[in-house]
Design a protein around this motif. Structure first.
Motif, PDB file in Angstrom:
ATOM      1  N   TYR A 183       8.014   8.385  -8.573  1.00 28.07           N
ATOM      2  CA  TYR A 183       7.179   7.821  -7.613  1.00 28.07           C
ATOM      3  C   TYR A 183       6.462   8.513  -6.485  1.00 28.07           C
ATOM      4  CZ  TYR A 183       9.757   3.869  -9.932  1.00 28.07           C
ATOM      5  OH  TYR A 183      10.399   3.021 -10.436  1.00 28.07           O
ATOM      6  N   LEU A 184       7.109   9.854  -6.246  1.00 27.56           N
ATOM      7  CA  LEU A 184       6.574  10.650  -5.202  1.00 27.56           C
ATOM      8  C   LEU A 184       5.394  11.052  -5.123  1.00 27.56           C
ATOM      9  CD1 LEU A 184       9.850  12.397  -4.397  1.00 27.56           C
ATOM     10  CD2 LEU A 184       8.956  10.142  -3.699  1.00 27.56           C
ATOM     11  N   LEU A 185       4.765  10.987  -6.391  1.00 26.01           N
ATOM     12  CA  LEU A 185       3.253  11.539  -6.515  1.00 26.01           C
ATOM     13  C   LEU A 185       2.242  10.226  -6.037  1.00 26.01           C
ATOM     14  CD1 LEU A 185       3.336  13.766  -9.615  1.00 26.01           C
ATOM     15  CD2 LEU A 185       3.212  14.447  -7.185  1.00 26.01           C
ATOM     16  N   GLY A 186       3.014   9.062  -5.802  1.00 23.84           N
ATOM     17  CA  GLY A 186       2.160   7.798  -5.629  1.00 23.84           C
ATOM     18  C   GLY A 186       2.067   7.335  -4.044  1.00 23.84           C
ATOM     19  N   ASP A 187       2.732   6.221  -3.929  1.00 23.46           N
ATOM     20  CA  ASP A 187       2.594   5.768  -2.312  1.00 23.46           C
ATOM     21  C   ASP A 187       4.178   5.675  -1.877  1.00 23.46           C
ATOM     22  OD1 ASP A 187      -0.217   5.534  -2.705  1.00 23.46           O
ATOM     23  OD2 ASP A 187       0.043   3.548  -3.605  1.00 23.46           O
ATOM     24  N   VAL A 188       5.026   6.493  -2.505  1.00 25.36           N
ATOM     25  CA  VAL A 188       6.325   6.357  -2.139  1.00 25.36           C
ATOM     26  C   VAL A 188       6.654   7.659  -1.272  1.00 25.36           C
ATOM     27  CG1 VAL A 188       8.878   6.163  -2.469  1.00 25.36           C
ATOM     28  CG2 VAL A 188       7.263   4.772  -3.769  1.00 25.36           C
ATOM     29  N   GLU A 189       7.177   7.431   0.109  1.00 23.26           N
ATOM     30  CA  GLU A 189       7.426   8.367   0.932  1.00 23.26           C
ATOM     31  C   GLU A 189       9.042   8.403   1.348  1.00 23.26           C
ATOM     32  OE1 GLU A 189       6.377  10.686   5.024  1.00 23.26           O
ATOM     33  OE2 GLU A 189       5.450   8.663   4.458  1.00 23.26           O
ATOM     34  N   ILE A 190       9.552   9.376   1.031  1.00 19.48           N
ATOM     35  CA  ILE A 190      11.203   9.546   1.532  1.00 19.48           C
ATOM     36  C   ILE A 190      11.293  10.260   2.900  1.00 19.48           C
ATOM     37  CG2 ILE A 190      13.476  10.438   1.063  1.00 19.48           C
ATOM     38  CD1 ILE A 190      12.856  10.357  -1.700  1.00 19.48           C
ATOM     39  N   ILE A 191      12.208   9.535   3.888  1.00 17.54           N
ATOM     40  CA  ILE A 191      12.101  10.023   5.196  1.00 17.54           C
ATOM     41  C   ILE A 191      13.584  10.224   5.393  1.00 17.54           C
ATOM     42  CG2 ILE A 191       9.910   9.238   5.843  1.00 17.54           C
ATOM     43  CD1 ILE A 191      11.440   6.910   7.552  1.00 17.54           C
ATOM     44  N   VAL A 192      14.044  10.840   6.554  1.00 18.98           N
ATOM     45  CA  VAL A 192      15.450  10.844   7.063  1.00 18.98           C
ATOM     46  C   VAL A 192      15.465   9.375   7.902  1.00 18.98           C
ATOM     47  CG1 VAL A 192      17.200  11.873   8.615  1.00 18.98           C
ATOM     48  CG2 VAL A 192      15.487  13.346   7.238  1.00 18.98           C
ATOM     49  N   GLY A 193      16.343   8.811   7.589  1.00 21.06           N
ATOM     50  CA  GLY A 193      16.930   7.552   8.315  1.00 21.06           C
ATOM     51  C   GLY A 193      17.652   7.976   9.709  1.00 21.06           C
ATOM     52  N   GLY A 194      17.986   6.705  10.577  1.00 22.04           N
ATOM     53  CA  GLY A 194      18.619   7.075  11.765  1.00 22.04           C
ATOM     54  C   GLY A 194      20.290   6.896  11.719  1.00 22.04           C
ATOM     55  N   LYS A 195      20.713   6.842  12.742  1.00 20.19           N
ATOM     56  CA  LYS A 195      22.020   6.644  12.926  1.00 20.19           C
ATOM     57  C   LYS A 195      22.583   5.185  12.700  1.00 20.19           C
ATOM     58  CE  LYS A 195      26.231   7.342  16.233  1.00 20.19           C
ATOM     59  NZ  LYS A 195      26.800   7.726  17.331  1.00 20.19           N
ATOM     60  N   ARG A 196      21.652   4.316  13.210  1.00 20.60           N
ATOM     61  CA  ARG A 196      21.664   3.045  13.012  1.00 20.60           C
ATOM     62  C   ARG A 196      20.701   2.535  12.120  1.00 20.60           C
ATOM     63  NH1 ARG A 196      21.264   0.820  18.884  1.00 20.60           N
ATOM     64  NH2 ARG A 196      19.450   2.232  18.737  1.00 20.60           N
ATOM     65  N   GLN A 236       0.742  -1.160  -0.003  1.00 19.60           N
ATOM     66  CA  GLN A 236       0.168  -0.085   0.081  1.00 19.60           C
ATOM     67  C   GLN A 236       0.766   1.092  -0.061  1.00 19.60           C
ATOM     68  OE1 GLN A 236      -2.222  -0.727   3.627  1.00 19.60           O
ATOM     69  NE2 GLN A 236      -3.774  -2.064   2.702  1.00 19.60           N
ATOM     70  N   ASN A 237       1.983   1.123   0.709  1.00 16.29           N
ATOM     71  CA  ASN A 237       3.050   2.512   0.527  1.00 16.29           C
ATOM     72  C   ASN A 237       4.348   1.815   0.899  1.00 16.29           C
ATOM     73  OD1 ASN A 237       1.902   1.958   3.164  1.00 16.29           O
ATOM     74  ND2 ASN A 237       3.096   3.679   4.061  1.00 16.29           N
ATOM     75  N   VAL A 238       5.263   2.562   0.309  1.00 17.22           N
ATOM     76  CA  VAL A 238       6.891   2.459   0.325  1.00 17.22           C
ATOM     77  C   VAL A 238       7.335   3.328   1.050  1.00 17.22           C
ATOM     78  CG1 VAL A 238       8.902   1.616  -0.898  1.00 17.22           C
ATOM     79  CG2 VAL A 238       6.495   0.710  -1.477  1.00 17.22           C
ATOM     80  N   VAL A 239       8.094   3.017   2.274  1.00 15.28           N
ATOM     81  CA  VAL A 239       8.669   4.320   2.811  1.00 15.28           C
ATOM     82  C   VAL A 239      10.306   4.378   2.593  1.00 15.28           C
ATOM     83  CG1 VAL A 239       9.480   5.322   5.089  1.00 15.28           C
ATOM     84  CG2 VAL A 239       7.155   4.686   4.598  1.00 15.28           C
ATOM     85  N   VAL A 240      11.077   5.160   2.135  1.00 12.09           N
ATOM     86  CA  VAL A 240      12.472   4.853   2.090  1.00 12.09           C
ATOM     87  C   VAL A 240      13.202   5.869   2.846  1.00 12.09           C
ATOM     88  CG1 VAL A 240      14.304   5.162   0.028  1.00 12.09           C
ATOM     89  CG2 VAL A 240      11.984   4.668  -0.644  1.00 12.09           C
ATOM     90  N   ARG A 271      20.898  13.420   1.882  1.00 13.56           N
ATOM     91  CA  ARG A 271      20.701  12.745   0.794  1.00 13.56           C
ATOM     92  C   ARG A 271      19.258  12.905   0.157  1.00 13.56           C
ATOM     93  NH1 ARG A 271      24.998  12.392  -2.534  1.00 13.56           N
ATOM     94  NH2 ARG A 271      26.714  10.855  -1.758  1.00 13.56           N
ATOM     95  N   ILE A 272      18.453  13.530   1.060  1.00 14.09           N
ATOM     96  CA  ILE A 272      17.186  13.711   0.824  1.00 14.09           C
ATOM     97  C   ILE A 272      16.804  14.350  -0.480  1.00 14.09           C
ATOM     98  CG2 ILE A 272      15.124  14.992   1.469  1.00 14.09           C
ATOM     99  CD1 ILE A 272      15.241  12.688   3.400  1.00 14.09           C
ATOM    100  N   GLU A 273      17.403  15.443  -0.803  1.00 19.73           N
ATOM    101  CA  GLU A 273      17.405  16.230  -2.143  1.00 19.73           C
ATOM    102  C   GLU A 273      17.523  15.269  -3.242  1.00 19.73           C
ATOM    103  OE1 GLU A 273      18.617  20.205  -4.461  1.00 19.73           O
ATOM    104  OE2 GLU A 273      19.248  19.894  -2.240  1.00 19.73           O
ATOM    105  N   LYS A 274      18.876  14.409  -3.219  1.00 20.83           N
ATOM    106  CA  LYS A 274      19.313  13.576  -4.069  1.00 20.83           C
ATOM    107  C   LYS A 274      18.215  12.170  -4.433  1.00 20.83           C
ATOM    108  CE  LYS A 274      22.303  11.703  -7.198  1.00 20.83           C
ATOM    109  NZ  LYS A 274      22.628  12.385  -8.425  1.00 20.83           N
TER     110      LYS A 274
END
Length: 212
Positions: free
Chosen positions: A69-82, A48-52, A58-61
């Motif tokens: 894909y960003l107008l669909g069900d893909v969302e880019i988020i900031v990852g963590g240290k680990r 239903q959705n894909v989170v990257v 690297r968010i902008e890149k």
């Protein structure tokens, strides 16, 4: 097969063994590795959705590479240290319930068959990981590289991703287990839940070095 849950693609690593390039954006057959990986999940129609999860700088890149894909069900988020911090950030950005597939961004060759097997196994057991048989001889060695033991290969498997869990089981593991963990399955195991193995794919390699 209908959509059954969400996918979290972990792509916030440092790529320290790739020299001076971020492996997520290295070209493979003319496209960035991350694009191949995300495309496999989106085109499968299983999620239903894909989170990257990518590193903050690297968010902008990533947005540029995955713009289609960003107008669909893909969302880019900031990852963590680990790695596990990135997964937890992903869990906070998806709806509770259903199945969650966790996948390495650096495994661009994952096939539809592996995804389907993962969904089927996850739905049946609540915690399932892909594995392939060990073909090389394994020896346990000591401090001075002396052989201590030859390991029985039939009792060991090489584990890959996507690892598929019921949302509640995975969320509980990430809330309770804080020690550094190599994968989500080991965290779920520490909560006392049984994890099962389904058939992986030898071609579903994780790109780690330039030679890969």
């Amino acid at each position: 097969m209908d959509t059954v849950g969400s996918a979290i693609i972990v792509a916030a690593g440092l790529s320290t063994r790739m020299g001076d390039q971020d492996k997520m954006f290295a070209l493979l057959a003319g496209r960035p590795i991350l694009h191949h990986t995300v495309d496999a999940f989106v085109s499968s129609g299983l999620f239903q959705n894909v989170v990257v999860a990518v590193s903050g700088h690297r968010i902008e890149k990533a947005s540029e590479v995955l713009s289609e894909y960003l107008l669909g069900d893909v969302e880019i988020i900031v990852g963590g240290k680990r790695r596990q911090d990135s997964v937890m950030n992903g869990l906070l950005n998806i709806s509770a319930g259903g199945l969650v597939a966790i996948h390495d961004g650096a495994r661009p060759c994952v096939t539809l068959d592996v995804l389907k097997r993962g969904i089927d196994a996850g739905a049946e057991t609540g915690a399932a990981v892909p594995g392939i048989p060990v073909t090389d001889t394994i020896k346990r060695v000591g401090k001075y590289n002396e052989v201590r033991e030859t390991i029985c290969r039939s009792q060991h498997m090489l584990i890959q991703t996507p690892q598929v869990f019921r949302y509640d089981a995975l969320k509980l593991a990430h809330e309770r287990v804080d020690c550094d963990s190599s994968d989500d399955a080991s965290m779920v195991e520490k909560t006392g839940r049984q994890v099962t193995v389904f058939e992986g794919d030898p071609d579903n390699i994780k790109i780690t070095t330039v030679s890969d």
